[in-house]
Design a protein around this motif. Structure first.
Motif, PDB file in Angstrom:
ATOM      1  N   THR A   1       0.840  -1.191   0.000  1.00 16.13           N
ATOM      2  CA  THR A   1       0.000   0.000   0.000  1.00 16.13           C
ATOM      3  C   THR A   1       0.877   1.244   0.000  1.00 16.13           C
ATOM      4  OG1 THR A   1      -0.124  -0.066   2.421  1.00 16.13           O
ATOM      5  CG2 THR A   1      -1.890  -1.171   1.203  1.00 16.13           C
ATOM      6  N   ASP A   2       0.232   2.402  -0.153  1.00 18.92           N
ATOM      7  CA  ASP A   2       0.932   3.700  -0.161  1.00 18.92           C
ATOM      8  C   ASP A   2       2.055   3.737  -1.193  1.00 18.92           C
ATOM      9  OD1 ASP A   2      -0.630   4.687   1.972  1.00 18.92           O
ATOM     10  OD2 ASP A   2       0.653   3.652   3.413  1.00 18.92           O
ATOM     11  N   VAL A   3       1.816   3.134  -2.342  1.00 13.62           N
ATOM     12  CA  VAL A   3       2.854   3.084  -3.375  1.00 13.62           C
ATOM     13  C   VAL A   3       3.218   4.485  -3.849  1.00 13.62           C
ATOM     14  CG1 VAL A   3       3.428   2.193  -5.674  1.00 13.62           C
ATOM     15  CG2 VAL A   3       2.056   0.808  -4.100  1.00 13.62           C
ATOM     16  N   GLU A   4       2.225   5.381  -3.929  1.00  7.92           N
ATOM     17  CA  GLU A   4       2.495   6.732  -4.435  1.00  7.92           C
ATOM     18  C   GLU A   4       3.476   7.497  -3.554  1.00  7.92           C
ATOM     19  OE1 GLU A   4      -1.497   7.207  -2.210  1.00  7.92           O
ATOM     20  OE2 GLU A   4      -0.190   5.638  -2.969  1.00  7.92           O
ATOM     21  N   HIS A   5       3.606   7.070  -2.286  1.00  9.20           N
ATOM     22  CA  HIS A   5       4.559   7.722  -1.395  1.00  9.20           C
ATOM     23  C   HIS A   5       5.946   7.063  -1.443  1.00  9.20           C
ATOM     24  CE1 HIS A   5       1.240  10.033   0.100  1.00  9.20           C
ATOM     25  NE2 HIS A   5       0.635   8.977   0.624  1.00  9.20           N
ATOM     26  N   LYS A   6       6.008   5.891  -2.056  1.00  2.60           N
ATOM     27  CA  LYS A   6       7.275   5.156  -2.129  1.00  2.60           C
ATOM     28  C   LYS A   6       7.920   5.242  -3.507  1.00  2.60           C
ATOM     29  CE  LYS A   6       5.368   1.985   1.294  1.00  2.60           C
ATOM     30  NZ  LYS A   6       4.751   0.679   1.542  1.00  2.60           N
ATOM     31  N   VAL A   7       7.115   5.586  -4.510  1.00  3.30           N
ATOM     32  CA  VAL A   7       7.614   5.694  -5.890  1.00  3.30           C
ATOM     33  C   VAL A   7       7.430   7.137  -6.332  1.00  3.30           C
ATOM     34  CG1 VAL A   7       7.362   4.894  -8.262  1.00  3.30           C
ATOM     35  CG2 VAL A   7       6.978   3.297  -6.364  1.00  3.30           C
TER      36      VAL A   7
END
Length: 476
Positions: free
Chosen positions: A436-442
């Motif tokens: 989850t929270d991919v947009e904050h990791k990529v």
């Protein structure tokens, strides 16, 4: 001869009197409720109800010949009785159809209607219409049900989102002495044959009310925000051909159609009404329109809740074990090209893993470096990714050693596009991957995603489902 004419005249007068009285009763109820405080109803809708209710409730002459019902080129020629509500000219996104008859045990219709409205948000209510067909020939039962529905759901009737209709018995074909296919008892044949005609009349009525139509039975519980889920699925299928999308695996529950197909389906049910049950006829209809495979989505949006069947009050304990009432969260799975260098088994191709349809990709024993690739048509922001491998039947056909990566900087032509650089998001554990929270990791807009085999395995590989949830649209 004169006495027969006299009795016919008296019978017609009784019919007209009963319908007129019922019409006056419903119109009075509608006018009374126009003054009820209702946040859903626009003043324009109220005015439209005032103008149309009286006209629509007037009875018309009935056609006595079943052969005259249809010319098989358009809608079926029927005069419906409006028992409550009238359709508004504003076309909705989805019509929900219910057909109900008197049961020997139990009655779930009011609970079903309640579930439809309670599980819909304020915005969703603007896009649905619910049509209830009271298909029993017992006029006392119909009048009682109309009264209950009108009392409990008055504001929905006024808003034009709930309509109750009835088709007089005169329009029905002969229901006695029918063919006894499958060695069914005569009363069973009569019940299922009438049900086919009931559904045909309901479909015919709903053909022009909305863009899409879903059939429910009268003993169903709905998933929260089911309309939003349906819209998301329909959007994901843009550009692909389909006749029926299924949102429940039970009976005639949760089957979605394009409204433009409803007249053909209504004619089809009438043509073969005495041959077999309606859910079997639907399979033939889908096949004749060239959709060979079932397209069913999980989790299911609708659950059977009735304990007693409408046929003789028999017990019916069927439940859809794929139903989820509260936690439904269908993925977006934006349009993409799918490819793999693995050896695909038979027709279990790559496309079957990238959806919530009950199908999967199946490849022969993969080697280190093998991959399953997804190239999105447009760069996207991703909030969540979930990949499931293996099935209940083949629990060892999972990805034993693998990783999930996302990429940017796409190169190549349409047939061979791929990304030049990849970022690894994590490893598979017990055959599954979720983040989850991919947009904050990529930090970049994602063009590609791939499942990479990091160690050879002797077992074959089933990728059961790949689910992608998107966040905001990236800046172009």
């Amino acid at each position: 001869r004169h006495s027969l004419k006299y009795f016919d005249k008296m019978r017609c007068l009784r019919k007209r009197s009963a319908v007129s009285f019922l019409g006056i009763l419903v119109v009075c109820l509608l006018f009374m409720n126009l003054y009820i405080e209702d946040g859903y109803v626009l003043e324009g809708d109220k005015q439209l109800i005032r103008e149309t209710a009286t006209h629509q409730l007037n009875p018309e002459r009935y056609v006595h010949s079943f052969k005259d019902l249809s010319n098989f080129s358009g809608s079926i020629n029927i005069s419906y009785r409006y028992l409550a509500g009238t359709p508004l000219p504003r076309k909705r996104y989805l019509t929900i159809g219910l057909s109900s008859v008197k049961r020997k045990k139990g009655n779930y219709l009011l609970e079903t209607i309640k579930s439809i409205f309670e599980q819909s948000s304020y915005e969703e209510l603007k896009e649905i219409a619910v049509v209830v067909q009271l298909a029993d020939f017992d006029s006392a039962w119909c009048e009682g049900m109309v009264q209950d529905i009108s009392q409990k759901f008055a504001h929905h009737i006024i808003a034009g989102r709930l309509i109750v209709i009835h088709v007089p018995e005169d329009y029905y074909p002969v229901l006695d002495g029918l063919k006894r296919n499958y060695n069914d008892p005569e009363d069973r044949v009569k019940f299922r044959s009438k049900q086919n005609v009931d559904y045909a009349f309901l479909l015919n009525f709903c053909a022009n009310l909305s863009d899409y139509y879903v059939m429910l039975e009268d003993d169903v519980r709905c998933s929260k925000n089911f309309l939003t889920a349906v819209k998301k699925v329909v959007t994901s299928r843009e550009g692909s051909y389909w006749v029926t999308l299924e949102f429940s695996k039970l009976g005639y529950i949760g089957k979605l159609y394009h409204s433009h197909d409803l007249p053909r389906l209504a004619h089809f049910l009438l043509m073969f009404y005495q041959e077999m049950p309606c859910d079997w006829l639907l399979i033939h209809f889908r096949g004749l329109l060239a959709q060979k495979e079932v397209i069913r989505f999980k989790p299911s949006l609708f659950q059977h809740m009735g304990y007693y069947s409408s046929y003789k009050g028999a017990e019916n304990k069927l439940k859809d074990d794929d139903f989820e009432e509260e936690s439904f969260d269908i993925p977006d799975n934006p349009p993409a090209n799918l490819h793999t260098n693995m050896n695909v088994f038979e027709n279990y191709e790559a496309s079957k893993a990238y959806s919530s349809i009950d199908e999967y990709f199946w490849g022969k024993a993969p080697s280190t470096g093998d991959f399953y690739g997804i190239v999105f048509e447009k760069p996207i922001k991703i909030s969540k990714i979930k990949v499931v491998t293996g099935t209940e039947d083949r629990q060892n056909d999972i990805l034993h050693h693998g990783a999930l990566e996302v990429g940017e900087k796409i190169v190549g032509n349409k047939k061979g596009r791929q990304c030049t650089t990849y970022l690894r998001l994590g490893e598979f554990k017990n055959g599954n991957f979720e983040i989850t929270d991919v947009e904050h990791k990529v930090l970049f807009d994602i063009n590609c995603m791939r499942i990479l085999v990091t160690k050879s395995q002797k077992e074959w590989l089933i990728i059961r489902s790949i689910s992608v949830w998107t966040s905001q649209t990236p800046n172009q």
